[in-house]
Design an enzyme around this catalytic site. Sequence first.
Site, short mmCIF file in Angstrom:
data_model
loop_
_atom_site.label_atom_id
_atom_site.label_comp_id
_atom_site.label_asym_id
_atom_site.label_seq_id
_atom_site.Cartn_x
_atom_site.Cartn_y
_atom_site.Cartn_z
N LYS A 57 0.80 -1.23 0.00
CA LYS A 57 0.00 0.00 0.00
C LYS A 57 0.83 1.28 0.00
O LYS A 57 0.39 2.34 0.42
CB LYS A 57 -1.00 0.05 1.19
CG LYS A 57 -1.84 -1.17 1.37
CD LYS A 57 -2.27 -1.84 0.11
CE LYS A 57 -3.27 -1.06 -0.72
NZ LYS A 57 -3.48 -1.76 -2.05
N THR A 60 2.93 0.80 -4.93
CA THR A 60 3.52 -0.24 -5.78
C THR A 60 2.94 -0.21 -7.20
O THR A 60 3.68 -0.28 -8.18
CB THR A 60 3.20 -1.63 -5.19
OG1 THR A 60 3.14 -1.54 -3.77
CG2 THR A 60 4.22 -2.66 -5.62
N THR A 61 1.62 -0.13 -7.27
CA THR A 61 0.95 -0.18 -8.57
C THR A 61 1.43 0.98 -9.45
O THR A 61 1.72 0.81 -10.63
CB THR A 61 -0.58 -0.06 -8.37
OG1 THR A 61 -0.96 -0.93 -7.30
CG2 THR A 61 -1.33 -0.42 -9.62
N HIS A 121 7.19 -7.65 -2.02
CA HIS A 121 7.01 -6.86 -0.80
C HIS A 121 7.98 -7.34 0.29
O HIS A 121 7.87 -6.90 1.43
CB HIS A 121 5.58 -7.01 -0.26
CG HIS A 121 4.53 -6.27 -1.03
ND1 HIS A 121 4.70 -5.00 -1.53
CD2 HIS A 121 3.25 -6.62 -1.34
CE1 HIS A 121 3.57 -4.61 -2.13
NE2 HIS A 121 2.69 -5.58 -2.03
N SER A 151 -4.65 3.17 3.94
CA SER A 151 -4.82 2.52 2.64
C SER A 151 -5.01 1.01 2.81
O SER A 151 -5.86 0.39 2.18
CB SER A 151 -3.61 2.81 1.76
OG SER A 151 -3.78 2.28 0.48
N LYS A 276 -7.94 6.45 -3.60
CA LYS A 276 -8.00 7.90 -3.59
C LYS A 276 -6.71 8.50 -4.17
O LYS A 276 -6.73 9.54 -4.81
CB LYS A 276 -8.19 8.36 -2.14
CG LYS A 276 -8.97 9.61 -2.00
CD LYS A 276 -9.48 9.78 -0.58
CE LYS A 276 -10.24 11.08 -0.46
NZ LYS A 276 -10.64 11.34 0.92
N GLY A 277 -5.59 7.85 -3.87
CA GLY A 277 -4.33 8.29 -4.46
C GLY A 277 -3.85 9.65 -4.02
O GLY A 277 -3.34 10.43 -4.81
P1 A3P Z 1 -4.94 5.04 -1.23
O1 A3P Z 1 -5.62 3.87 -0.61
O2 A3P Z 1 -4.41 6.00 -0.21
O3 A3P Z 1 -5.77 5.73 -2.25
P2 A3P Z 1 -0.20 -0.30 -3.66
O4 A3P Z 1 -0.17 -0.08 -5.13
O5 A3P Z 1 1.14 -0.40 -3.04
O6 A3P Z 1 -1.14 -1.38 -3.29
O7 A3P Z 1 -0.78 1.07 -3.04
C1 A3P Z 1 -2.10 1.46 -3.28
C2 A3P Z 1 -2.22 2.95 -3.01
O8 A3P Z 1 -1.65 3.67 -4.11
C3 A3P Z 1 -3.67 3.38 -2.91
O9 A3P Z 1 -3.65 4.50 -2.02
C4 A3P Z 1 -3.95 3.78 -4.33
O10 A3P Z 1 -5.06 4.61 -4.48
C5 A3P Z 1 -2.66 4.49 -4.69
N1 A3P Z 1 -2.42 4.58 -6.14
C6 A3P Z 1 -2.66 3.64 -7.09
N2 A3P Z 1 -2.33 4.10 -8.30
C7 A3P Z 1 -1.84 5.35 -8.13
C8 A3P Z 1 -1.35 6.34 -9.03
N3 A3P Z 1 -1.27 6.12 -10.32
N4 A3P Z 1 -0.93 7.52 -8.50
C9 A3P Z 1 -1.01 7.75 -7.18
N5 A3P Z 1 -1.48 6.86 -6.28
C10 A3P Z 1 -1.90 5.66 -6.75
#
Ligand code: A3P
Length: 309
Positions: A57, A60-61, A121, A151, A276-277
């Site tokens: 969280k 990563t994505t 991770h 998150s 929410k990002g």
């Molecule tokens: P939030 O829950 O605060 O919105 P991971 O990819 O490590 O699982 O993390 C997920 C978090 O990254 C989530 O945060 C998600 O909304 C956010 N996220 C995913 N894509 C993103 C992007 N392109 N830019 C910014 N934040 C992003």
Amino acid sequence: ETMNLISSLPSDVDFEGTKLFKYQGCWYNDKTLQAILSFQRDFEPQDTDIIVASFPKSGTTWLKALTVAVLERSKHSSDNHPLLLENPHTLVPFFELRLYMQSSKPDLTKISSSPRLFSTHVPFQTLKEGLKNSSCKIVYVCRNMKDVLISFWYFKCANQEIEKEKNSLESMFESFCTGVSYYGPFWEHILSYWTASLQYPKNVLFLKYEELKTEPHAQLKKLAEFLDCPFTLQEEESGSMEEILDLCSFSNLKNLEINKTGRTPGGVAHKNFYRKGEVGDSKNNLTPVMEKRLDMIIQEKFRGSDMKF
Ligand code: A3P
């Protein structure tokens, strides 16, 4: 053999009702740990491999998408870009949550990207010895603990399709604070890669979610240079960086058809990776007392390191 090892490890049943086992300093459930053990035993790194690493969280994505976009730029027409055809988690598969979870001996010859792209991770110390000492490149993204916690909580509730109740946040908060959480302790994870990035600057790049948000151009430039494919002057002038940042922006990724539908092999809906990002959304969810305790933990655990959030 691995079951014997797992049952001999320190364990705790406290995280969200799941039994966790401590291995090389971090906590995992048994399925993830089995996959990590297979990965450590069998994975053969190649010098050109690129690995996207993070605490869950932490963005990563996003970093997966940026890495693909940097490496694949100018190779595709606008409608056949890999990010439009596949989810970032398919393009950059996790060692322990996908490849070695689906099979103890996954067929890595099927990986079509060149260089090969993987993600994980696990903390730095758990990456295989061979990988640590090869010329593989590891890009790590960290995020502030409060936003990671929130998150994580939303992600868990969304995946399990349960209501977001105060009680469940409180119990997850406690787990985070004590460090007995999935892939925790958070601070050890971050410090493992922070230290590695100082020790092996050519192999480990340490990025921050918050900086990616506030200075995306500078961070993207750093990423491309680290991956040995810096932007040329001509590319900079022709808007190649803006194109990548737009393609990988939260709203763009979230609204791509490929990310709105389908699930990972582990059953997580792709759309749950986009919530929410933003930076600081934890403010809307944590009490001042919770915030204060997290501030104190961060202060204490990162004292003595020059790592700053
Ligand atoms: P939030 O829950 O605060 O919105 P991971 O990819 O490590 O699982 O993390 C997920 C978090 O990254 C989530 O945060 C998600 O909304 C956010 N996220 C995913 N894509 C993103 C992007 N392109 N830019 C910014 N934040 C992003």
